[in-house]
Design a protein around this motif. Sequence first.
Motif, mmCIF file in Angstrom:
data_model
loop_
_atom_site.group_PDB
_atom_site.id
_atom_site.type_symbol
_atom_site.label_atom_id
_atom_site.label_comp_id
_atom_site.label_asym_id
_atom_site.label_seq_id
_atom_site.Cartn_x
_atom_site.Cartn_y
_atom_site.Cartn_z
ATOM 1 N N VAL A 1 -3.356 14.487 0.441
ATOM 2 C CA VAL A 1 -4.163 13.272 0.608
ATOM 3 C C VAL A 1 -4.196 12.817 2.077
ATOM 4 N N SER A 2 -5.354 12.385 2.539
ATOM 5 C CA SER A 2 -5.411 11.713 3.843
ATOM 6 C C SER A 2 -5.767 10.252 3.646
ATOM 7 N N ILE A 3 -5.513 9.481 4.693
ATOM 8 C CA ILE A 3 -5.650 8.030 4.603
ATOM 9 C C ILE A 3 -6.699 7.526 5.578
ATOM 10 N N LEU A 4 -7.601 6.726 5.067
ATOM 11 C CA LEU A 4 -8.468 5.954 5.950
ATOM 12 C C LEU A 4 -8.020 4.501 5.837
ATOM 13 N N CYS A 5 -7.690 3.918 6.977
ATOM 14 C CA CYS A 5 -7.231 2.528 6.969
ATOM 15 C C CYS A 5 -8.168 1.680 7.828
ATOM 16 N N ILE A 6 -8.629 0.576 7.275
ATOM 17 C CA ILE A 6 -9.368 -0.413 8.058
ATOM 18 C C ILE A 6 -8.405 -1.563 8.302
ATOM 19 N N ASP A 7 -8.151 -1.877 9.564
ATOM 20 C CA ASP A 7 -7.128 -2.883 9.878
ATOM 21 C C ASP A 7 -7.284 -3.313 11.331
ATOM 22 N N ALA A 8 -7.055 -4.589 11.616
ATOM 23 C CA ALA A 8 -7.045 -5.054 13.013
ATOM 24 C C ALA A 8 -5.776 -4.610 13.723
ATOM 25 N N HIS A 9 -4.730 -4.306 12.937
ATOM 26 C CA HIS A 9 -3.408 -4.022 13.495
ATOM 27 C C HIS A 9 -3.007 -2.586 13.211
ATOM 28 N N GLY B 1 -9.006 14.834 5.663
ATOM 29 C CA GLY B 1 -9.135 16.005 4.808
ATOM 30 C C GLY B 1 -10.115 15.731 3.670
ATOM 31 N N GLU B 2 -10.016 16.543 2.617
ATOM 32 C CA GLU B 2 -10.963 16.471 1.502
ATOM 33 C C GLU B 2 -10.736 15.232 0.629
ATOM 34 N N ASN B 3 -9.476 14.970 0.308
ATOM 35 C CA ASN B 3 -9.117 13.867 -0.595
ATOM 36 C C ASN B 3 -8.660 12.659 0.213
ATOM 37 N N VAL B 4 -9.336 11.545 0.007
ATOM 38 C CA VAL B 4 -9.074 10.379 0.869
ATOM 39 C C VAL B 4 -8.690 9.156 0.038
ATOM 40 N N TYR B 5 -7.580 8.542 0.420
ATOM 41 C CA TYR B 5 -7.205 7.227 -0.107
ATOM 42 C C TYR B 5 -7.536 6.208 0.974
ATOM 43 N N ILE B 6 -8.135 5.088 0.574
ATOM 44 C CA ILE B 6 -8.584 4.096 1.549
ATOM 45 C C ILE B 6 -7.770 2.809 1.411
ATOM 46 N N SER B 7 -7.196 2.376 2.510
ATOM 47 C CA SER B 7 -6.432 1.126 2.523
ATOM 48 C C SER B 7 -7.159 0.123 3.420
ATOM 49 N N ILE B 8 -7.589 -0.972 2.823
ATOM 50 C CA ILE B 8 -8.373 -1.950 3.583
ATOM 51 C C ILE B 8 -7.610 -3.258 3.740
ATOM 52 N N GLY C 1 -4.508 11.016 8.896
ATOM 53 C CA GLY C 1 -4.998 9.657 8.742
ATOM 54 C C GLY C 1 -5.946 9.255 9.850
ATOM 55 N N ALA C 2 -6.736 8.217 9.549
ATOM 56 C CA ALA C 2 -7.613 7.617 10.548
ATOM 57 C C ALA C 2 -7.539 6.121 10.333
ATOM 58 N N SER D 1 0.813 -1.219 0.000
ATOM 59 C CA SER D 1 0.000 0.000 0.000
ATOM 60 C C SER D 1 0.849 1.272 0.000
ATOM 61 N N ALA D 2 2.027 1.210 0.628
ATOM 62 C CA ALA D 2 2.875 2.402 0.707
ATOM 63 C C ALA D 2 3.228 2.913 -0.692
ATOM 64 N N GLY D 3 3.490 2.001 -1.615
ATOM 65 C CA GLY D 3 3.808 2.397 -2.987
ATOM 66 C C GLY D 3 2.643 3.114 -3.645
ATOM 67 N N ALA D 4 1.434 2.617 -3.391
ATOM 68 C CA ALA D 4 0.243 3.244 -3.964
ATOM 69 C C ALA D 4 0.049 4.651 -3.396
ATOM 70 N N VAL D 5 0.212 4.777 -2.079
ATOM 71 C CA VAL D 5 0.003 6.081 -1.443
ATOM 72 C C VAL D 5 1.079 7.076 -1.882
#
Length: 282
Positions: free
Chosen positions: A122-130, A197-204, A158-159, A108-112
């Motif tokens: 860009v801000s990041i929303l991440c869904i993750d157990a860890h 922020g306004e622009n969000v990349y999502i990593s699941i 990020g969140a 994911s780091a490469g994509a971001v």
Amino acid sequence: MELQFLERNAPFENALACILLVPYEGTVFFRKGAAKGPEALLKGSVEVEEYDIELGFEPIGDGFHVIEPVKGGERNPEEVAADVKKGVMQILEAGKLPIVVGGEHSISAGAVEAVAKKIPDVSILCIDAHADLRDSFEGSKYSHACAMRRIMEYAEKGAQVGVRNMSTECADYLSKNSNLKSWGSEFSNSEVLDALGENVYISIDLDGFNPAEVPGVGTPCPGGLSWEKGIDLLKEVAKKKKIVGFDIVELAPIEGQVVSELFAANLLYKLAGYSLFPEKLR
Ligand SMILES: [Mn+2]
């Protein structure tokens, strides 16, 4: 196997969204299988219906385009992330929605990094157990245990939600870095949205969801988001922000079961529809 999603593959020029497959699991030491995730997700997508009930049409259109997969195998994670960056860059330059399918979370780091070049705020929303906020793990800064730490080097804010496991180092990082907020499975959509922020990349990372719903992940963790809780948050993000790309990672299929790949394929399609046609939700 032909590389297509929902059995409808558009040429690159016509596709609204492009899917980059990254069958890589080089830093996974626990349960292997993530390298088989991308192919399983595409296979599972055969069982997903094209019509989206909420949107009221087929967001797939003429098809998404599946581009040439990044090479996995025994490569080191920096090299793989660099290839992911190149691929996502190419998709963004063409004005299309990038969707990355792993493979382990380190990709994911490469994509971001690519997204941040084009959209610096860009801000990041991440869904993750860890929490994945270690600076390095087993001698590598690019281990999948460091995924969110690397991602945050390119993001303004990020969140992370669904977090049920973290090391002391991760807790320290969170206490010192107020631009990243972290929740377990209980949160309100509005507080998560406020952290972005306004622009969000999502990593699941699929292990953010309850393993009863998606057991085929590398590191399952008790508890977690339900499908409904996750979708409800993603829909709010689509309504209020601009989703600039996303990834779905850590799918490690279980032999003889299809529930995990169907979960992943449904999630990809749902989130692609929300990302491409947010005005239909408003
Ligand atoms: Mn995880």
